[in-house]
Design a protein around this motif. Structure first.
Motif, mmCIF file in Angstrom:
data_model
loop_
_atom_site.group_PDB
_atom_site.id
_atom_site.type_symbol
_atom_site.label_atom_id
_atom_site.label_comp_id
_atom_site.label_asym_id
_atom_site.label_seq_id
_atom_site.Cartn_x
_atom_site.Cartn_y
_atom_site.Cartn_z
ATOM 1 N N ARG A 102 0.812 -1.228 0.000
ATOM 2 C CA ARG A 102 0.000 0.000 0.000
ATOM 3 C C ARG A 102 0.843 1.276 0.000
ATOM 4 N NH1 ARG A 102 -4.493 -0.133 4.415
ATOM 5 N NH2 ARG A 102 -2.921 -1.247 5.619
ATOM 6 N N GLY A 103 1.939 1.272 0.736
ATOM 7 C CA GLY A 103 2.821 2.444 0.726
ATOM 8 C C GLY A 103 3.453 2.651 -0.639
ATOM 9 N N VAL B 284 0.852 4.261 -2.932
ATOM 10 C CA VAL B 284 0.761 5.702 -2.670
ATOM 11 C C VAL B 284 1.901 6.436 -3.367
ATOM 12 C CG1 VAL B 284 0.919 7.495 -0.892
ATOM 13 C CG2 VAL B 284 -0.462 5.460 -0.483
ATOM 14 N N THR B 285 3.110 5.934 -3.202
ATOM 15 C CA THR B 285 4.276 6.581 -3.809
ATOM 16 C C THR B 285 4.206 6.554 -5.329
ATOM 17 O OG1 THR B 285 5.666 5.923 -1.934
ATOM 18 C CG2 THR B 285 6.792 6.529 -3.965
ATOM 19 N N TYR C 234 0.698 12.301 1.814
ATOM 20 C CA TYR C 234 0.637 12.174 3.276
ATOM 21 C C TYR C 234 -0.798 11.931 3.728
ATOM 22 C CZ TYR C 234 2.227 13.318 8.067
ATOM 23 O OH TYR C 234 2.562 13.286 9.396
ATOM 24 N N TRP D 33 -3.304 10.766 1.856
ATOM 25 C CA TRP D 33 -3.734 9.458 1.347
ATOM 26 C C TRP D 33 -3.224 8.349 2.267
ATOM 27 C CZ3 TRP D 33 -2.302 7.501 -4.285
ATOM 28 C CH2 TRP D 33 -2.925 6.270 -4.501
ATOM 29 N N ALA D 34 -1.959 8.441 2.655
ATOM 30 C CA ALA D 34 -1.389 7.431 3.551
ATOM 31 C C ALA D 34 -2.150 7.387 4.874
ATOM 32 C CB ALA D 34 0.087 7.727 3.782
ATOM 33 N N TRP E 197 -5.459 5.620 4.538
ATOM 34 C CA TRP E 197 -5.275 4.170 4.417
ATOM 35 C C TRP E 197 -4.700 3.554 5.690
ATOM 36 C CZ3 TRP E 197 -3.092 2.115 -0.901
ATOM 37 C CH2 TRP E 197 -4.138 2.022 -1.800
ATOM 38 N N LEU F 113 -1.834 3.927 7.099
ATOM 39 C CA LEU F 113 -0.432 3.531 7.050
ATOM 40 C C LEU F 113 0.310 4.141 8.232
ATOM 41 C CD1 LEU F 113 0.381 3.973 3.249
ATOM 42 C CD2 LEU F 113 -0.336 1.913 4.460
ATOM 43 N N ALA G 285 4.280 6.804 5.854
ATOM 44 C CA ALA G 285 3.544 7.942 5.307
ATOM 45 C C ALA G 285 4.433 9.160 5.094
ATOM 46 C CB ALA G 285 2.394 8.307 6.243
ATOM 47 N N ALA H 113 6.740 8.781 2.117
ATOM 48 C CA ALA H 113 5.925 8.802 0.895
ATOM 49 C C ALA H 113 5.611 10.238 0.495
ATOM 50 C CB ALA H 113 4.631 8.013 1.104
ATOM 51 N N PRO I 65 1.102 -2.578 6.699
ATOM 52 C CA PRO I 65 0.652 -1.710 5.616
ATOM 53 C C PRO I 65 0.863 -2.327 4.263
ATOM 54 C CG PRO I 65 2.800 -0.996 6.388
ATOM 55 C CD PRO I 65 2.391 -2.153 7.244
#
Length: 351
Positions: A79-80, A83-84, A273, A275-276, A279, A281, A286, A289, A351
Motif C-alpha cells: 500500500r505504501g 501511494v508513492t 501524506y 492518502w497514507a 489508508w 499507514l 507515510a 511517501a 501496511p
C-alpha cells in the motif's frame, strides 16, 4: 561506525550556496565572458560535454546509494508503494503542469513574456516528472521513517524513471506547445539515467563481492559525497554564467518561478501524506511517501533542461530555481510531518 544520514552542512544551507553560485556565475558571464564562450564550443548533439561530465559526478554517487535488489520486497507491503507510485507518476507531473501553466500564462501574464513563460513551463514539467532519489534518505531520516521501506520506494521510482520520464515529459510539453527533439530527450535519459544507473549497479556488485555490504554502505559510498557537492556547485556556476543577461533583465522572475514550484511541493506532500493517513499507514511510511512526492530529482531536471533547451534557456533557469527553494520548503514539511505524528496512532500493523 555507520554514518547517520542526517542533513549535512552543505545540504542544510543549499539555498545559500545556490544564491552564491548565482552571484559568481553572473559575475563570470559579465566580466570573464571568454569562459562561457569557450565552454559553449564543447557540445555534441546539443549536449554540453563539460556539464554532462559534472552531472555524471553528481548523479553517479546518488545511484550508488540505491540497492535495487530491495525491489523484490515490493509485494510484501504494497500500500505504501501504491501511494508513492501513483502520486509520483499519475498525479505529480500533471498537477505540476497545471499549476505552472496557471501561474505563468494567467496570473503572471503581464509580468512574463510568452516565450519565457513557455520555457519556464518546460522547466517546471521536467522537475515534476523527476521524483527525488538521494535527498529522500535525508528527509526519511529526519522524520524517523522506515529506512528499509524508503529504500524500496526510491529503488522502484528509479526504475520507473527509465521508462516513464521521457514519455510523460514529451506528452506534457506537447500539450503546452513546446516542441522537443525526441532523439535529444532519449539521449538525455540514456546519458543521465541509464549510464550512471548501470555504472552504479556494476560498482555495487563488484565492491560488495570484494569487501562486503558493510564496507560499501559505511565507507565506499561516502567517499563520493564531496564529489557530488563539487559537481553541483560547478554546474550551477557554469549555468549562471550563461544566464546572467536573462537574470539581470528579469530579476523578479526568480521569485515568480518559485511561486508555483513551492505550491506544487506543498500540495503533493499533502496528497501523499493525507492518502497514507486515510489508508491507516504508519507514520514511518507515510512521511517518506510524502517527502518522495514533494521533492525532486533536480539534478536530472537540470541536466535534461540544458540538453533540450540550452544553458541560456528559461527552462534551465526554472529547474535551478527548483534547487533554490527545495531545501527550505522540505525542512518546513519535515517539521509538519513530525508535528502531526499523532495523526497516525490508529495505523495498521501491516501496511
Amino acid at each position: 561506525m555507520e554514518k547517520k544520514p542526517g542533513i549535512g552542512f552543505f545540504e542544510k544551507y543549499l539555498t545559500l550556496w545556490v544564491a552564491l553560485c548565482i552571484i559568481v556565475g553572473i559575475a563570470v558571464g559579465q566580466w570573464i565572458p571568454a569562459i562561457p564562450q569557450t565552454l559553449s564550443r564543447f557540445e555534441y548533439a546539443h549536449v554540453s560535454i563539460p556539464v554532462a561530465l559534472l552531472i555524471w559526478v553528481m548523479i553517479y554517487p546518488m545511484m550508488l546509494k540505491v540497492d535495487f535488489q530491495s525491489v523484490k520486497n515490493v509485494g510484501r507491503r504494497p500500500r505504501g508503494i501504491i501511494v508513492t507510485g501513483v502520486t509520483n507518476w499519475l498525479i505529480k507531473p500533471f498537477t505540476m503542469f497545471g499549476i505552472a501553466y496557471f501561474f505563468f500564462y494567467i496570473v503572471f501574464r503581464q509580468l512574463i513574456p510568452a516565450d519565457l513563460a513557455k520555457d519556464y513551463l518546460a522547466g517546471a514539467v521536467l522537475l515534476g516528472a523527476a521524483p527525488c532519489t538521494a535527498m529522500v534518505f535525508v528527509w526519511s531520516y529526519l522524520t524517523r521513517g522506515d529506512a528499509a521501506y524508503t529504500l524500496v520506494q526510491v529503488a522502484l521510482n528509479d526504475l520507473i524513471i527509465l521508462v516513464a520520464f521521457a514519455p510523460i515529459v514529451a506528452f506534457l510539453l506537447g500539450v503546452g506547445g513546446v516542441t522537443i527533439p525526441w532523439d535529444t530527450l532519449l539521449l538525455s535519459v540514456v546519458l543521465f539515467v541509464v549510464i550512471p544507473l548501470a555504472a552504479a549497479i556494476l560498482t555495487r556488485i563488484y565492491v560488495v563481492r570484494r569487501r562486503g555490504i558493510g564496507y560499501f554502505n559505511e565507507v565506499f559510498v561516502h567517499r563520493f559525497d564531496s564529489y557530488t557537492t563539487l559537481g553541483l556547485l560547478l554546474t550551477l556556476i557554469i549555468l549562471f554564467s550563461f544566464q546572467g543577461e536573462t537574470i539581470l533583465r528579469n530579476p523578479l522572475h526568480i521569485l515568480l518561478i518559485a511561486v508555483p514550484l513551492v505550491l506544487q511541493t506543498v500540495f503533493i506532500f499533502f496528497v501523499a501524506y493525507g492518502w497514507a493517513r486515510s489508508w491507516h499507514l504508519p507514520h514511518d511510511i507515510a512521511a517518506p511517501a510524502g517527502m518522495i512526492g514533494a521533492s525532486n530529482f533536480f539534478e536530472l531536471a537540470v541536466a535534461v533542461a540544458i540538453s533540450l533547451f540550452g544553458l541560456q534557456s528559461g527552462a534551465a533557469l526554472a529547474t535551478v530555481v527548483g534547487v533554490l527553494v527545495e531545501v527550505p520548503v522540505m525542512l518546513m514539511l519535515v517539521r509538519i510531518a513530525n508535528s502531526t505524528r499523532g495523526w497516525f496512532r490508529n495505523a495498521d500493523i501491516n501496511p
